[in-house]
Design a protein around this motif. Structure first.
Motif, mmCIF file in Angstrom:
data_model
loop_
_atom_site.group_PDB
_atom_site.id
_atom_site.type_symbol
_atom_site.label_atom_id
_atom_site.label_comp_id
_atom_site.label_asym_id
_atom_site.label_seq_id
_atom_site.Cartn_x
_atom_site.Cartn_y
_atom_site.Cartn_z
ATOM 1 N N ALA A 169 33.751 46.997 28.447
ATOM 2 C CA ALA A 169 33.695 45.536 28.545
ATOM 3 C C ALA A 169 33.831 44.896 27.166
ATOM 4 O O ALA A 169 34.516 43.870 27.013
ATOM 5 N N SER A 170 33.211 45.477 26.158
ATOM 6 C CA SER A 170 33.318 44.932 24.805
ATOM 7 C C SER A 170 34.758 44.999 24.292
ATOM 8 O O SER A 170 35.243 44.053 23.644
ATOM 9 N N LEU A 171 35.436 46.089 24.571
ATOM 10 C CA LEU A 171 36.822 46.233 24.126
ATOM 11 C C LEU A 171 37.738 45.260 24.858
ATOM 12 O O LEU A 171 38.639 44.658 24.251
ATOM 13 N N PHE A 207 35.062 49.450 41.182
ATOM 14 C CA PHE A 207 35.490 49.152 39.813
ATOM 15 C C PHE A 207 35.353 47.665 39.511
ATOM 16 O O PHE A 207 34.752 47.269 38.503
ATOM 17 N N PHE A 208 35.905 46.811 40.374
ATOM 18 C CA PHE A 208 35.902 45.380 40.081
ATOM 19 C C PHE A 208 34.512 44.769 40.249
ATOM 20 O O PHE A 208 34.153 43.838 39.518
ATOM 21 N N ASP A 209 33.708 45.285 41.171
ATOM 22 C CA ASP A 209 32.326 44.819 41.251
ATOM 23 C C ASP A 209 31.600 45.071 39.928
ATOM 24 O O ASP A 209 30.879 44.203 39.421
ATOM 25 N N ARG A 210 31.795 46.246 39.376
ATOM 26 C CA ARG A 210 31.120 46.582 38.120
ATOM 27 C C ARG A 210 31.643 45.722 36.973
ATOM 28 O O ARG A 210 30.874 45.208 36.157
ATOM 29 N N PHE A 211 32.943 45.537 36.919
ATOM 30 C CA PHE A 211 33.510 44.733 35.832
ATOM 31 C C PHE A 211 33.039 43.287 35.924
ATOM 32 O O PHE A 211 32.717 42.657 34.914
ATOM 33 N N HIS A 212 32.980 42.740 37.135
ATOM 34 C CA HIS A 212 32.597 41.341 37.301
ATOM 35 C C HIS A 212 31.157 41.077 36.875
ATOM 36 O O HIS A 212 30.796 39.932 36.575
ATOM 37 N N TYR A 214 29.997 41.696 34.139
ATOM 38 C CA TYR A 214 30.034 41.293 32.724
ATOM 39 C C TYR A 214 30.507 39.853 32.542
ATOM 40 O O TYR A 214 30.487 39.344 31.414
ATOM 41 N N ASP A 215 30.977 39.217 33.606
ATOM 42 C CA ASP A 215 31.358 37.808 33.566
ATOM 43 C C ASP A 215 32.421 37.533 32.498
ATOM 44 O O ASP A 215 32.334 36.558 31.741
ATOM 45 N N ILE A 216 33.433 38.380 32.439
ATOM 46 C CA ILE A 216 34.551 38.207 31.514
ATOM 47 C C ILE A 216 35.711 37.587 32.291
ATOM 48 O O ILE A 216 36.118 38.122 33.321
ATOM 49 N N PRO A 217 36.254 36.468 31.843
ATOM 50 C CA PRO A 217 37.289 35.791 32.628
ATOM 51 C C PRO A 217 38.622 36.530 32.606
ATOM 52 O O PRO A 217 39.034 37.075 31.590
ATOM 53 N N TYR A 218 39.262 36.561 33.754
ATOM 54 C CA TYR A 218 40.642 37.030 33.868
ATOM 55 C C TYR A 218 41.192 36.432 35.155
ATOM 56 O O TYR A 218 40.465 35.791 35.930
ATOM 57 N N ASN A 246 36.970 39.934 48.848
ATOM 58 C CA ASN A 246 35.822 40.051 47.953
ATOM 59 C C ASN A 246 35.948 39.273 46.646
ATOM 60 O O ASN A 246 34.925 39.014 46.001
ATOM 61 N N TYR A 247 37.163 38.904 46.255
ATOM 62 C CA TYR A 247 37.341 38.254 44.956
ATOM 63 C C TYR A 247 38.184 36.994 45.149
ATOM 64 O O TYR A 247 39.389 36.971 44.900
ATOM 65 N N ALA A 248 37.504 35.934 45.576
ATOM 66 C CA ALA A 248 38.208 34.745 46.052
ATOM 67 C C ALA A 248 38.958 34.006 44.960
ATOM 68 O O ALA A 248 39.869 33.227 45.254
#
Length: 338
Positions: A169-171, A207-212, A214-218, A246-248
């Protein structure tokens, strides 16, 4: 930083992208001397694709390649040629000196491999400098992919998944911040996060549940789909529906698709036989497109074929470098716009 939630940026209404990763095209034509043809007539490869409804080009960028052409200067030059012909441009950061994919995600040799903060600083500086270079060359990408097929992370070992989610997430955030810094007054490009297995609904959701978290916009979920690796079209459809459910706020692009008959063993029954009308590649691409189109959701945003023009007798061109019928799949959808 500009909010990254809309898919209408830089005057681009992303309705349904028809694209191709043509990262080797300039090298094939200029260095290998290949002349791509249509009906026996040699034509620039970009012209052939443009005249059949292709309106996006995807270009990979390696940090310091030693044997492949995809460095910054080459990528800018190819992007300039494509933009001059009306293409929009998706930039694919590999964050490696060569190929990065689920089996390998090497850190560029010039970067630190032991300290994630130092590595993040390098990612920030690199994305800032390269986006500045594209902007100053007049070829700001309309879309940027941060990492290539990053189901297992990127820049191993520090950004490897599932062990190092915080580092990953930091990268990713460092790259996003570098894009923001490098774009100047230009709107932020659409940002894509790329998961490779397009028919893996449970894995994609995890994967996307875990990434989300971190609240990083994309903006865009990018998926790959190669049937000999990923499974059948029903699996692809199920995953697309799962993503949409799941990702509206995310759009979806099949950013890599391809069909290679030689991947199937003699004992296999290939899903698209050699005697299919127009050939197996055309049958495959039509089937994928017809899987996407009936999904009644505007967030399905298109298809990119991976490397259709790196050589003759591969994908879109036969042994004589003539375009195969697969090039015509989108003619009736996009070629005859008024």
């Amino acid at each position: 930083a500009q909010d990254s939630t809309t898919t209408t940026l830089q005057g681009v209404d992303l309705v349904y992208a028809v694209g191709a990763d043509l990262s080797f095209l300039k090298w094939a034509e200029e260095e290998q001397g290949i002349q791509f043809k249509e009906n026996g007539v040699a034509r620039p490869g970009l012209d052939i694709f443009r005249d059949h409804g292709y309106d996006w080009i995807r270009l990979r960028l390696f940090h310091t390649p030693t044997s492949l052409p995809n460095d910054l200067a080459y990528t800018i030059a190819l992007a300039q040629e494509a933009k001059a012909k009306g293409f929009r441009f998706l930039l694919d950061y590999h964050f490696a000196d060569g190929w990065a994919d689920p089996q390998k995600q090497p850190i560029p040799a010039a970067w630190d491999t032991t300290d994630v903060q130092v590595l993040s600083d390098s990612v920030y500086a690199y994305t800032r400098a390269t986006i500045e270079a594209f902007r100053e060359a007049g070829v700001m990408p309309e879309m940027v992919q941060i990492g290539n097929e990053v189901r297992n992370g990127m820049m191993w070992p520090l950004g490897r998944l599932p062990e190092h989610w915080d580092n990953f997430a930091s990268l990713f955030k460092a790259a996003l911040d570098g894009i923001d810094a490098g774009r100047g007054r230009e709107p932020r490009p659409l940002i894509m996060l790329h998961y490779d297995n397009g028919a893996d609904a449970p894995g994609t959701k995890a994967f996307f549940d875990r990434f989300h978290a971190y609240d990083i916009p994309y903006d865009i979920i990018g998926l790959s789909y190669y049937p000999w690796w990923h499974g059948n079209l029903l699996g692809l459809r199920n995953n697309l529906l799962t993503v949409l459910d799941n990702y509206a706020d995310k759009d979806v692009i099949l950013v890599e698709v391809g069909y290679r008959p030689y991947e199937y063993r003699d004992s296999d029954v290939p899903p698209y036989p050699e005697d299919a009308p127009g050939g197996p590649r055309k049958a495959f691409l039509e089937a994928v497109n017809q899987t996407l189109l009936p999904i009644a959701d505007r967030r399905i945003k298109g298809i990119f074929w991976w490397e259709p023009a790196s050589a003759c007798d591969r994908d879109y061109f036969d042994a004589e470098c003539n375009a195969r019928p697969v090039i015509t799949v989108f003619d009736r959808f996009k070629r005859y716009e008024p």
